[in-house]
Design a protein around this motif. Structure first.
Motif, PDB file in Angstrom:
ATOM      1  N   THR A   1      -8.387 -18.990 -17.577  1.00  0.00           N
ATOM      2  CA  THR A   1      -9.553 -19.815 -17.911  1.00  0.00           C
ATOM      3  C   THR A   1     -10.812 -18.967 -18.069  1.00  0.00           C
ATOM      4  O   THR A   1     -11.662 -19.265 -18.904  1.00  0.00           O
ATOM      5  CB  THR A   1      -9.771 -20.918 -16.861  1.00  0.00           C
TER       6      THR A   1
ATOM      7  N   MET B   1     -12.656 -29.163 -15.158  1.00  0.00           N
ATOM      8  CA  MET B   1     -11.368 -28.462 -15.210  1.00  0.00           C
ATOM      9  C   MET B   1     -10.224 -29.419 -15.507  1.00  0.00           C
ATOM     10  O   MET B   1      -9.219 -29.028 -16.114  1.00  0.00           O
ATOM     11  CB  MET B   1     -11.099 -27.755 -13.891  1.00  0.00           C
TER      12      MET B   1
ATOM     13  N   GLU C   1      -6.934 -18.676 -12.958  1.00  0.00           N
ATOM     14  CA  GLU C   1      -8.360 -18.365 -13.060  1.00  0.00           C
ATOM     15  C   GLU C   1      -8.601 -17.297 -14.125  1.00  0.00           C
ATOM     16  O   GLU C   1      -9.601 -17.343 -14.856  1.00  0.00           O
ATOM     17  CB  GLU C   1      -8.903 -17.886 -11.709  1.00  0.00           C
TER      18      GLU C   1
ATOM     19  N   ARG D   1      -3.145 -25.976 -15.602  1.00  0.00           N
ATOM     20  CA  ARG D   1      -4.536 -25.681 -15.931  1.00  0.00           C
ATOM     21  C   ARG D   1      -4.796 -25.717 -17.436  1.00  0.00           C
ATOM     22  O   ARG D   1      -5.920 -26.023 -17.865  1.00  0.00           O
ATOM     23  CB  ARG D   1      -4.908 -24.307 -15.387  1.00  0.00           C
ATOM     24  N   ALA D   2      -3.775 -25.373 -18.223  1.00  0.00           N
ATOM     25  CA  ALA D   2      -3.979 -25.257 -19.670  1.00  0.00           C
ATOM     26  C   ALA D   2      -4.151 -26.608 -20.353  1.00  0.00           C
ATOM     27  O   ALA D   2      -4.997 -26.767 -21.231  1.00  0.00           O
ATOM     28  CB  ALA D   2      -2.804 -24.504 -20.298  1.00  0.00           C
TER      29      ALA D   2
ATOM     30  N   PHE E   1     -10.671 -17.544 -21.441  1.00  0.00           N
ATOM     31  CA  PHE E   1     -10.907 -18.636 -22.394  1.00  0.00           C
ATOM     32  C   PHE E   1     -12.407 -18.856 -22.569  1.00  0.00           C
ATOM     33  O   PHE E   1     -12.901 -19.030 -23.686  1.00  0.00           O
ATOM     34  CB  PHE E   1     -10.224 -19.906 -21.870  1.00  0.00           C
ATOM     35  N   GLU E   2     -13.135 -18.836 -21.467  1.00  0.00           N
ATOM     36  CA  GLU E   2     -14.589 -19.023 -21.534  1.00  0.00           C
ATOM     37  C   GLU E   2     -15.273 -17.853 -22.225  1.00  0.00           C
ATOM     38  O   GLU E   2     -16.334 -18.016 -22.831  1.00  0.00           O
ATOM     39  CB  GLU E   2     -15.160 -19.184 -20.113  1.00  0.00           C
TER      40      GLU E   2
ATOM     41  N   LEU F   1      -7.606 -28.375 -20.714  1.00  0.00           N
ATOM     42  CA  LEU F   1      -8.604 -27.560 -21.408  1.00  0.00           C
ATOM     43  C   LEU F   1      -8.253 -27.322 -22.866  1.00  0.00           C
ATOM     44  O   LEU F   1      -9.017 -26.702 -23.608  1.00  0.00           O
ATOM     45  CB  LEU F   1      -8.765 -26.207 -20.689  1.00  0.00           C
TER      46      LEU F   1
ATOM     47  N   THR G   1     -17.442 -22.271 -14.484  1.00  0.00           N
ATOM     48  CA  THR G   1     -16.144 -21.969 -15.103  1.00  0.00           C
ATOM     49  C   THR G   1     -15.004 -22.076 -14.100  1.00  0.00           C
ATOM     50  O   THR G   1     -13.845 -21.955 -14.471  1.00  0.00           O
ATOM     51  CB  THR G   1     -16.158 -20.551 -15.707  1.00  0.00           C
ATOM     52  N   SER G   2     -15.329 -22.285 -12.828  1.00  0.00           N
ATOM     53  CA  SER G   2     -14.308 -22.428 -11.797  1.00  0.00           C
ATOM     54  C   SER G   2     -14.848 -23.349 -10.710  1.00  0.00           C
ATOM     55  O   SER G   2     -16.053 -23.424 -10.496  1.00  0.00           O
ATOM     56  CB  SER G   2     -13.955 -21.062 -11.195  1.00  0.00           C
TER      57      SER G   2
END
Length: 950
Positions: free
Chosen positions: A151, A607, A148, A186-187, A154-155, A190, A327-328
């Motif tokens: 990310t 996501m 989290e 997760r990467a 990242f946002e 995105l 974003t999550s």
């Protein structure tokens, strides 16, 4: 009544009540009701292939025997998991107390002030120890919290124009292996590029946007990261740190270096290992990121009378509002575990935590000195609780240590690490030393602990005080702690007081026999990375639960790794993504989602790297098949998946479901079924029969894991044969399919300890009990619907006029009387009930789900309350807002005040129906001022003067 049949204890409706209920509904029997509710083409032709249910006594004997197959070693593996000591006062008064574990997420703040205070304590503890300005009310585990952080940063690139194109994220090679695996998961979708390396030799460049460090490192080395962080700031790179919370008692908090995020787990603050979970992670950051922080934040505001009040702050950040712009997808927390961890800090206080941390560190230093005297080389130049030792032959050492019931972390053939914890005694140190002496062939040795100074240099020692607030310095005797916990409990309305009829959330009985084993040492004290032979009890239980869920869903395989429903959604979509890629169709990225879907659905799809296309619903609340067909044809070449909730979020078994799933398959997509409403399916239909390919199951809904005030949850995925190879793996313990995706959560089997509850629920109910529970849930919903007929309009029903296990009642017409749906929700508190789900999925409505656990008497009390409120609505006027609904809820302070200036009696305000007087619940505050709290955000325990300012 057969007192040994668990179903009779779990299902609230008695045989004698059925004729009355059938008469109200207008059916002759249960078979007619089910016929009129569920489409014929999806009904199961055979009963569930599961054993007959067993009694509670038989289950407890069975689970005891199973637990004895787990071997309890002294485990020094570390890697983010450590044995901890749960104070008995916390175990008995919170973990084993239905007043805490059966409560719901605190969306209704007026009846959740106790939990909210406990969570505010947790946030304060985390902020103080990390040195950050703001912390949330917990996340799922350390690895997902780290993801989290990655990310979120990242946002945040868009705030720095020159970082818009930066996609690289530096990961220290000291990161925990399970965290690295999850970061990879997760990467990939995105487009984030992970660069793993040494922080000392890392070269900063403009194509990096962020970095993450481990403090201390995975093998125990404590690094001074201040220079790295300064270099990162000079290069506009944001930094996250994954930190051990107990170490922060002695070490410089990362916030003092100027980092952007600090994450970790609070497991070692009194939470059992539980073979990996559930545990409460933490996420702390700067206040400037308050609208970006994932999860829930508890804030301080004021109520109608201007008194201090707590509530969940900044909810406009949440995925159920922002949907595909979120974003999550986080929709839950680990509230019960966060409450326990926060209370651990309350009980021990700052001085107690210093004692524990100092003891652990001193023992590590003692052990290092002893081993060095034997000729072993200790490799960490600075450490807190973990030493890294060159042993020459780790295989020989392992034979000796395991013979003494000890687990170490075997890094390679000649290196081990040893992580100490608060449960280590002097005798344990002596046994460890003896093992190393034997490995070196030392016949005469001294393993007596020697006075040892810590080895933390001044530059890394914590200088600032922490936990100075009164709450952390007041309750250090068991008497005082017990009373404080009880004081908070009395402020909360939980399932042990009355029905919580939340649509889509299934607040059913969490049976005591299902919960008891969670306190047993043979289940609680198992590290998730022990050799499988030491966890045979767990392995047998988990495999049996997977098999049970396969049978119930009709699917081929199950992964128990996802530790929340939203994580299950994400896991299911990532498995679909992997499936398409394996077929050379990685371009498929369109995810169709009905407009009525849960907010987590679009957030999860984004996501997973998918593009969300929303499909319409028709005037009856069903999927608009014509619109769906059009969008399927439009996107057929790139169609990845359809996400569908069944029965629908509107509480209807849509008859077109098989046509819909066939349409998706014809055009190359896969069907993901959201399992939120599985409580209406079990034993009567299943996801495989409707044509789905994967579903997640909320074990904290349908399968009886308690909500715990907003968590824990477990969200396993069940998949069809073609998706089985892609089930998620773990980098430490082999699990998952033959071609697995990387990790979804930190532990191999997620929150394994909580899985005991669902295993027991299925084991005790058996095939017949599970099916009857589903029937009872449908019966209860339709009974409420028909009792309210003529007073409240039900928005959607099936083709034969039936609801599934829940229904939506329309409160929008009452605006003519000046009454909003929120007024009804707050007025229900005066009647002793938690409100149903408010304004979801349709604004201005209530979604009601009674579950199968409620008795006819309780259903009638709830209906009587709503019908009484309906009469109050009729008496209200938009011209005069001073009425019993607008002023609800009514507190004890209002009722006992010498001044009463309301145009209705105290009796009507507080005791509107006779039953209320028998079991009155008093809210501790009046309505909260949400807007004030968001404008004046305070999310830690403030000094008393700050409360005065509120």
């Amino acid at each position: 009544m057969n007192t040994e049949v668990f179903a009779a204890r779990h299902i609230g409706i008695a045989e004698k009540d059925l004729s009355k209920m059938f008469g109200t509904i207008g059916v002759d029997n249960m078979e007619q009701l089910i016929y009129e509710t569920i489409p014929d083409d999806i009904k199961l032709k055979e009963t569930l292939n599961l054993p007959k249910g067993i009694s509670e006594h038989e289950f407890l004997g069975h689970i005891q025997r199973l637990s004895e197959k787990n071997q309890i070693f002294k485990t020094y593996i570390g890697l983010g998991y450590h044995e901890s000591l749960t104070p008995s006062a916390i175990k008995r008064n919170i973990l084993e107390n239905p007043g805490w574990y059966t409560a719901y997420t605190p969306y209704q703040a007026e009846i959740a002030q106790g939990r909210l205070e406990a969570l505010l304590n947790f946030q304060t503890m985390v902020s103080d120890l990390t040195g950050m300005e703001l912390a949330n009310a917990s996340l799922l585990d350390e690895s997902t919290a780290a993801a989290e952080a990655m990310t979120m940063l990242f946002e945040l690139r868009s705030r720095q124009q020159k970082k818009d194109g930066a996609v690289k994220f530096f990961v220290s090679e000291e990161i925990l292996p399970q965290t690295l695996s999850l970061l990879k998961t997760r990467a990939i979708p995105l487009g984030i590029e992970l660069v793993v390396g040494n922080h000392e030799t890392f070269g900063f460049s403009e194509d990096f946007y962020g970095a993450i460090l481990q403090y201390p490192g995975k093998s125990g080395q404590v690094n001074d990261y201040a220079g790295f962080v300064q270099n990162a700031k000079d290069n506009d790179i944001k930094v996250a740190v994954a930190a051990d919370i107990l170490s922060l008692v002695l070490l410089t908090p990362p916030g003092e270096w100027g980092v952007d995020v600090v994450v970790g787990t609070t497991q070692r603050f009194g939470i059992p290992l539980g073979y990996g979970g559930p545990h409460a992670a933490f996420f702390a950051t700067k206040e400037e990121y308050k609208r970006n922080i994932p999860g829930r934040i508890i804030g301080i505001t004021k109520d109608t009378d201007g008194n201090p009040a707590l509530r969940m702050a900044l909810q406009t950040r949440e995925q159920h509002i922002k949907r595909d712009k979120a974003t999550s997808n986080i929709c839950t927390a680990q509230v019960l575990l966060a409450v326990m961890a926060g209370m651990y800090a309350v009980y021990h206080g700052p001085n107690g935590l210093k004692y524990i941390a100092s003891k652990v560190h001193a023992q590590a230093a003692q052990l290092a000195k002893i081993l060095e005297s034997y000729g072993f080389e200790q490799l960490n130049s600075c450490y807190f609780d973990t030493i890294k030792v060159k042993v020459g032959n780790s295989i020989a050492l392992r034979e000796i240590t395991e013979g003494h019931g000890i687990n170490l972390n075997y890094i390679d053939t000649d290196t081990v690490s040893i992580s100490l914890n608060e449960a280590v005694s002097e005798d344990d140190l002596k046994t460890l030393a003896l093992c190393f002496a034997d490995a070196h062939g030392i016949k005469t040795h001294n393993a007596e602990p020697v006075p040892t100074e810590g080895i933390i240099p001044e530059t890394l020692k914590r200088k600032k005080p922490f936990l100075e607030h009164e709450v952390f310095n007041s309750y250090h005797s068991e008497t005082e702690l017990m009373r404080y916990i009880k004081k908070l409990e009395r402020k909360d309305l939980a399932l042990n007081h009355s029905m919580i009829s939340l649509g889509s959330c299934t607040m059913k009985l969490n049976a005591a026999s299902e919960m008891l084993p969670l306190s047993w040492a043979h289940w609680g004290n198992i590290h998730p990375f022990v050799p499988l032979k030491q966890a045979q009890g767990y392995q047998e239980m988990l495999k049996a639960l997977e098999s049970q869920l396969n049978t119930i869903t009709g699917f081929a395989a199950t992964s128990l790794q996802p530790n929340s429903g939203a994580q299950g959604e994400y896991a299911g979509l990532m498995v679909i993504r992997a499936y398409h890629e394996s077929r050379g169709e990685g371009h498929r990225n369109i995810c169709l989602i009905p407009a009525s879907a849960h907010g987590t659905n679009p957030a999860s799809a984004v996501m997973a790297g998918m593009k969300v296309v929303v499909t319409k619903t028709d005037e009856k609340g069903n999927i608009d098949v014509a619109d769906l067909e059009e969008k399927v044809q439009q996107h057929s070449e790139n169609l990845a998946a359809l996400m569908v909730t069944y029965p629908s979020t509107h509480g209807v078994f849509e008859s077109s479901i098989k046509h819909i799933t066939h349409l998706i398959h014809e055009n190359g997509g896969q069907v993901y079924m959201d399992g939120a409403n599985m409580n209406a399916q079990v034993g009567l239909t299943n996801p495989a029969t409707i044509g789905a390919d994967v579903c997640h199951l909320n074990l904290h809904k349908t399968f009886a894991i308690p909500h715990g005030g907003g968590g824990p949850g477990v969200g396993p995925i069940c998949v069809a044969e073609q998706l089985k190879p892609f089930l998620p793996s773990n980098p430490v313990v082999e699990t998952g399919g033959n071609n697995p995706i990387t990790a979804i959560s930190a532990a191999p089997w997620g929150s394994a300890l909580a899985c005991l509850i669902s295993y027991g629920y299925i084991k005790m109910l058996g095939a017949e009990g599970l099916t009857n529970a589903t029937k009872a849930a449908i019966l209860n919903a339709n009974y409420i619907k028909d009792r309210l007929k003529g007073k409240f309009d039900v928005l959607y029903t099936g083709e034969r006029g039936r609801a599934a296990h829940e229904m939506i009642i329309d409160c929008r017409p009452f605006k003519a009387n000046g009454i909003e749906v929120t007024d009804i929700a707050k007025r229900l508190i005066d009647y002793g009930f938690h409100a149903p789900t408010v304004s979801f999925p349709v604004a201005g409505t209530l979604m009601i789900e009674p579950t199968e656990s409620e008795s006819l008497a309780e259903l009638d009390r709830f209906c009587d309350a709503l019908l009484s409120i309906r009469q109050e609505i009729d008496e209200a006027s938009a011209d005069n807002p001073n009425n019993v609904l607008k002023n609800a809820p009514h507190t004890l302070g209002m009722i006992t005040n010498d001044v009463w200036e309301f145009p209705y009696s105290r009796q009507q305000a507080a005791f509107p129906l006779p039953y209320v007087a028998e079991n009155k619940f008093w809210p501790s505050i009046r309505r909260t001022d949400e807007a004030f709290g968001d404008r004046n955000l305070m999310c830690t325990c403030a000094p008393i003067e700050a409360y005065a300012e509120v």
